[in-house]
Scaffold this active site. Sequence first.
Site, PDB file in Angstrom:
ATOM      1  N   HIS A 145      26.399  82.148  45.897  1.00 43.38           N
ATOM      2  CA  HIS A 145      25.527  80.955  45.827  1.00 43.38           C
ATOM      3  C   HIS A 145      24.129  81.349  46.261  1.00 43.38           C
ATOM      4  CE1 HIS A 145      25.029  76.380  46.446  1.00 43.38           C
ATOM      5  NE2 HIS A 145      23.823  76.936  46.515  1.00 43.38           N
TER       6      HIS A 145
ATOM      7  N   HIS B 115      19.669  80.925  45.424  1.00 41.43           N
ATOM      8  CA  HIS B 115      18.512  80.384  44.688  1.00 41.43           C
ATOM      9  C   HIS B 115      17.450  81.479  44.630  1.00 41.43           C
ATOM     10  CE1 HIS B 115      19.889  76.138  44.960  1.00 41.43           C
ATOM     11  NE2 HIS B 115      20.476  76.590  46.049  1.00 41.43           N
TER      12      HIS B 115
ATOM     13  N   HIS C  59      28.889  75.587  50.002  1.00 45.49           N
ATOM     14  CA  HIS C  59      28.307  75.500  51.358  1.00 45.49           C
ATOM     15  C   HIS C  59      28.978  74.463  52.249  1.00 45.49           C
ATOM     16  CE1 HIS C  59      26.241  72.440  49.064  1.00 45.49           C
ATOM     17  NE2 HIS C  59      25.340  73.266  48.548  1.00 45.49           N
TER      18      HIS C  59
HETATM   19  O1  DOR Z   1      19.077  73.044  51.370  1.00 49.46           O
HETATM   20  C1  DOR Z   1      19.204  73.097  50.162  1.00 49.46           C
HETATM   21  N1  DOR Z   1      18.286  73.695  49.359  1.00 49.46           N
HETATM   22  N2  DOR Z   1      20.288  72.557  49.621  1.00 49.46           N
HETATM   23  C2  DOR Z   1      20.425  72.436  48.302  1.00 49.46           C
HETATM   24  O2  DOR Z   1      21.417  71.895  47.881  1.00 49.46           O
HETATM   25  C3  DOR Z   1      19.367  72.895  47.376  1.00 49.46           C
HETATM   26  C4  DOR Z   1      18.556  73.931  47.988  1.00 49.46           C
HETATM   27  C5  DOR Z   1      17.263  74.201  47.241  1.00 49.46           C
HETATM   28  O3  DOR Z   1      17.302  74.353  46.028  1.00 49.46           O
HETATM   29  O4  DOR Z   1      16.227  74.281  47.895  1.00 49.46           O
HETATM   30 ZN    ZN Z   2      22.176  75.754  46.897  1.00 47.49          ZN
END
Ligand code: DOR
Ligand code: ZN
Length: 348
Positions: free
Chosen positions: A16, A18, A176
């Site tokens: 997981h 980003h 998470h």
């Molecule tokens: O804290 C978070 N940031 N939770 C999420 O679900 C998305 C993520 C983000 O894309 O910044």
């Molecule tokens: Zn996420």
Amino acid sequence: MIPPTEITLRRPDDWHCHLRDGAMMASVAPFTARRFARAIIMPNLLPVQATPISARQYRGRILDALPEGAQFTPLMTCYLTDRTDPDDVARGFEEGVFTAVKFYPADATTNSADGVTDIRKVYPVLERMQKIGMPLLIHGEVVGDVDIFDREAVFIDRVFTPLLGDFPGLKTVFEHITTSEAVDFVRASSGRVGATITAHHLMINRNAMFEGGIRPHRYCLPVAKREAHRRAVRAAAVSGEPCFFLGTDSAPHEITAKVSARGCAGIFTAPAALELYVQVFDEENALDRLEAFASLNGAAFYGLPVNEGALRLVRQEWTVPEKVEVAGTSGLHPFMAGRNLGWRLADG
Ligand code: DOR
Ligand code: ZN
């Protein structure tokens, strides 16, 4: 037993992550690629990644952003909307572009305005996924009037449990997890439900967000919970049980977007991602179970081969960088910035 001074793991994966896009991606992707052989890349860009064509292009941009010689495979996901076409999803999966579909309830978190407004609207997509064995990755929080600390537990009753009843053959990942309720639920559904666990949810409880004043860099969604929940999630992670695996949810936002009257949710762990987990497993005397959590369980759940090759870590102090620069922005503040960690990657 004498504590080990080094450990060698089969190359791990981040289930997981980003990476964003553009200059931000160029700054953060090398941290992930240095530590992990593969990562599940979240699709909550603007616009969202919802078709095989855009996912293919995004994958290309990620590969272009990696340092020379990096051995890293981004595993792409499809952002589920009320309008997602089951044929698109199936085609993307069969062509090897999509590894999974990501389900954000609408308005639950960052860039989730296009998320699902009512799970029944996507039942045709879920039917197809069940048939072809494609995993559904779930942001498990309800939206609306429910107390923010209860949103995950309420999601289990209102959404996840009925979903499992309606789709007995659908593979799902509870992303998470932050509560003892989620740990119990995943254990009880092991085999069909897996769960990712972040490093930050293993290390902080909700007090950390208010320690001596408001701490925007410790705010994420799902929000950190009380200490008893942190302990339950920690016990699950170090148990070695096959349903629990590593997923950092490293979520970079530039500093001015975090330190703001309305700060974004997201904790940026990528610069020390694996080292943070090693520290936790070491504290719990569970280093012998780290490889299951980091390198084996996730691959088995997804039905993918484990990675070849190894990664070595040594017991040696180093300091997490205070800041990571991103061209044209205020930069990024990593989790544990300026703090010392006890384990570092060998060879660089
Ligand atoms: O804290 C978070 N940031 N939770 C999420 O679900 C998305 C993520 C983000 O894309 O910044
Ligand atoms: Zn996420």
